[in-house]
Design an enzyme around this catalytic site. Structure first.
Site, PDB file in Angstrom:
ATOM      1  N   HIS A  18       0.851  -1.199   0.000  1.00 17.67           N
ATOM      2  CA  HIS A  18       0.000   0.000   0.000  1.00 17.67           C
ATOM      3  C   HIS A  18       0.882   1.242   0.000  1.00 17.67           C
ATOM      4  CE1 HIS A  18       1.206  -0.447   4.194  1.00 17.67           C
ATOM      5  NE2 HIS A  18       0.909   0.834   4.376  1.00 17.67           N
TER       6      HIS A  18
ATOM      7  N   ASP B 183       0.869   5.170   1.885  1.00 17.20           N
ATOM      8  CA  ASP B 183       0.223   5.854   3.010  1.00 17.20           C
ATOM      9  C   ASP B 183      -0.493   7.091   2.471  1.00 17.20           C
ATOM     10  OD1 ASP B 183       1.326   3.953   4.643  1.00 17.20           O
ATOM     11  OD2 ASP B 183       2.972   5.223   5.343  1.00 17.20           O
TER      12      ASP B 183
ATOM     13  N   HIS C 273       4.779   0.135  -0.165  1.00 20.47           N
ATOM     14  CA  HIS C 273       5.567  -0.696   0.746  1.00 20.47           C
ATOM     15  C   HIS C 273       4.706  -1.790   1.358  1.00 20.47           C
ATOM     16  CE1 HIS C 273       3.896   2.709   2.992  1.00 20.47           C
ATOM     17  NE2 HIS C 273       3.957   1.987   4.095  1.00 20.47           N
TER      18      HIS C 273
ATOM     19  N   ARG D 162       8.442  -9.175  15.141  1.00 15.33           N
ATOM     20  CA  ARG D 162       8.844  -7.838  14.685  1.00 15.33           C
ATOM     21  C   ARG D 162       7.905  -6.839  15.338  1.00 15.33           C
ATOM     22  NH1 ARG D 162       8.070  -3.989  10.299  1.00 15.33           N
ATOM     23  NH2 ARG D 162      10.084  -3.046   9.849  1.00 15.33           N
TER      24      ARG D 162
HETATM   25  C1  GA4 Z   1      -2.435   2.834   5.527  1.00 12.88           C
HETATM   26  C2  GA4 Z   1      -1.585   3.750   6.409  1.00 12.88           C
HETATM   27  C3  GA4 Z   1      -1.973   3.684   7.904  1.00 12.88           C
HETATM   28  O1  GA4 Z   1      -1.500   2.471   8.488  1.00 12.88           O
HETATM   29  C4  GA4 Z   1      -3.520   3.757   8.074  1.00 12.88           C
HETATM   30  C5  GA4 Z   1      -4.105   2.552   7.363  1.00 12.88           C
HETATM   31  C6  GA4 Z   1      -5.615   2.344   7.450  1.00 12.88           C
HETATM   32  C7  GA4 Z   1      -5.980   1.350   8.573  1.00 12.88           C
HETATM   33  O2  GA4 Z   1      -5.196   0.483   8.908  1.00 12.88           O
HETATM   34  O3  GA4 Z   1      -7.101   1.488   9.086  1.00 12.88           O
HETATM   35  C8  GA4 Z   1      -6.079   1.866   6.053  1.00 12.88           C
HETATM   36  C9  GA4 Z   1      -4.858   2.119   5.108  1.00 12.88           C
HETATM   37  C10 GA4 Z   1      -3.913   2.979   5.919  1.00 12.88           C
HETATM   38  C11 GA4 Z   1      -5.279   2.793   3.790  1.00 12.88           C
HETATM   39  C12 GA4 Z   1      -6.604   2.262   3.193  1.00 12.88           C
HETATM   40  C13 GA4 Z   1      -7.630   1.847   4.261  1.00 12.88           C
HETATM   41  C14 GA4 Z   1      -7.308   2.593   5.553  1.00 12.88           C
HETATM   42  C15 GA4 Z   1      -6.526   0.413   5.935  1.00 12.88           C
HETATM   43  C16 GA4 Z   1      -7.314   0.434   4.667  1.00 12.88           C
HETATM   44  C17 GA4 Z   1      -7.625  -0.638   3.981  1.00 12.88           C
HETATM   45  C18 GA4 Z   1      -3.889   3.880   9.552  1.00 12.88           C
HETATM   46  C19 GA4 Z   1      -4.060   4.851   7.205  1.00 12.88           C
HETATM   47  O4  GA4 Z   1      -4.234   6.006   7.532  1.00 12.88           O
HETATM   48  O5  GA4 Z   1      -4.325   4.372   5.963  1.00 12.88           O
END
Ligand code: GA4
Length: 326
Positions: free
Chosen positions: A201, A203, A258, A268
């Site tokens: 994904h 961020d 990443h 980890r």
């Molecule tokens: C990816 C980056 C951060 O970890 C996060 C993630 C969020 C989650 O875990 O709830 C998301 C992911 C992240 C992007 C798309 C959506 C939302 C899981 C998911 C499938 C906390 C964020 O801000 O976006």
């Protein structure tokens, strides 16, 4: 260091695996924050990889170790105790399920807001975990702002705080995440494949700062799509460019794809600060960065709109794709 309680995989047969990669990221840009050329190196790294490692950062190993120990204590609790801090909607304890749309990974985690204007209480979190986290998040916000100021300087985008003000704002939407990737020694049936801890994904925020114990697992995708493993370094930080910074710089800086591969033998533990802007902030290319006649590559959106649409996507979706001008 091994965290004792191990979640059961059978309940989540849909956790993905991937082929092992032997590519180690040997050219990883290493930025000494105190070096006079740091800002130039940072911008070069953000253009090429959207990723770099930071040394000489001034964050004490003691404060990091204190927080890591508390995190390990939490993840070592019996499962029913940890569940009292969940589910993460959006903050709290999560196990295997990532986000609201069916993504899963070999990971358990705690997700918190890192807003400056008051915290959202997650039940079952010890006083010491809260206080070490507060201290740590303050250092991360400062580091993120310092890096954003160097970027603004190097790209000559007006006042130094043009980007960092977005994280300093009392309404900034920053997050903090503690991840634990348990070992899976009893699952050797995977035969040469690796278990995905956290699927690939980008961020959505501006910038993220990752620190982990000395167990590797983080991988990034290079421009050509090749996955490379980032060697672990528990005394350094790793910085990712997020989608919002890519848009603010009209694609000059690159948001990095990443993922994390769960190791078979060791736990980890990672801690990640996500620097997000206030919800009402318009995420559009900064006027001062645009050259004459240059057009925005993206349709206009606010952080609120982007975040909302991100939460409707699957982890690996190309979230910015929706906002790219055709
Ligand atoms: C990816 C980056 C951060 O970890 C996060 C993630 C969020 C989650 O875990 O709830 C998301 C992911 C992240 C992007 C798309 C959506 C939302 C899981 C998911 C499938 C906390 C964020 O801000 O976006």
């Amino acid at each position: 260091m091994v965290v004792v309680s191990q979640p059961v995989l059978e309940a989540f047969p849909h956790i993905k695996t991937c082929r092992s990669t032997s590519n180690v990221f040997t050219e990883i840009p290493v930025v000494d924050l105190l070096h006079p050329d740091a800002k130039t190196l940072i911008v070069e790294a953000c253009k090429e990889f959207g990723f770099f490692k930071v040394v000489n950062h001034g964050v004490s190993m003691e404060s990091i170790a204190r927080l890591e120990d508390e995190a390990v204590k939490f993840f070592s609790l019996p499962q029913p105790e940890k569940e009292k801090s969940g589910p993460p909607n959006p903050f709290g304890y999560g196990n295997k399920k990532i986000g609201p749309n069916g993504d899963v990974g070999w990971v358990e985690y705690l997700l918190f807001t890192a807003a400056t204007n008051g915290k959202v209480i997650v039940p079952g979190i010890s006083e010491s975990l809260w206080s070490y986290m507060d201290e740590y998040v303050t250092s991360m916000r400062n580091m993120a702002c310092e890096v954003l100021e160097m970027i603004a300087d190097e790209l000559r985008i007006g006042p130094r705080d043009m980007l960092s003000r977005l994280l300093r704002d009392e309404k900034s939407d920053c997050l903090f995440r503690l991840n634990h990737y348990p070992p899976w020694s009893d699952l050797q049936a995977l035969s040469g494949r690796n278990l995905i801890g956290f699927g690939d994904h980008t961020d959505p925020q501006l910038i993220s700062i990752v620190r982990s114990n000395n167990i590797s697992g983080l991988q990034i995708a290079l421009k050509d799509g090749t996955w490379v493993s980032v060697p672990a370094d528990h005394s350094s930080f790793f910085i990712n460019v997020g989608d919002s910074l890519q848009v603010l710089t009209n694609g000059r800086l690159r948001s990095v794809r990443h993922r994390v591969i769960a190791g078979s033998l060791n736990s980890r533990v990672s801690m990640i600060f996500f620097g997000g802007p206030p919800l009402t902030e318009k995420i559009v290319p900064l006027a001062s960065i645009m050259e004459r006649g240059e057009e925005s590559l993206y349709k206009e959106f606010t952080w609120y709109e982007y975040k909302n649409s991100a939460y409707k996507t699957r982890l690996s979706d190309n979230r910015l794709g929706l906002y790219e001008k055709s």
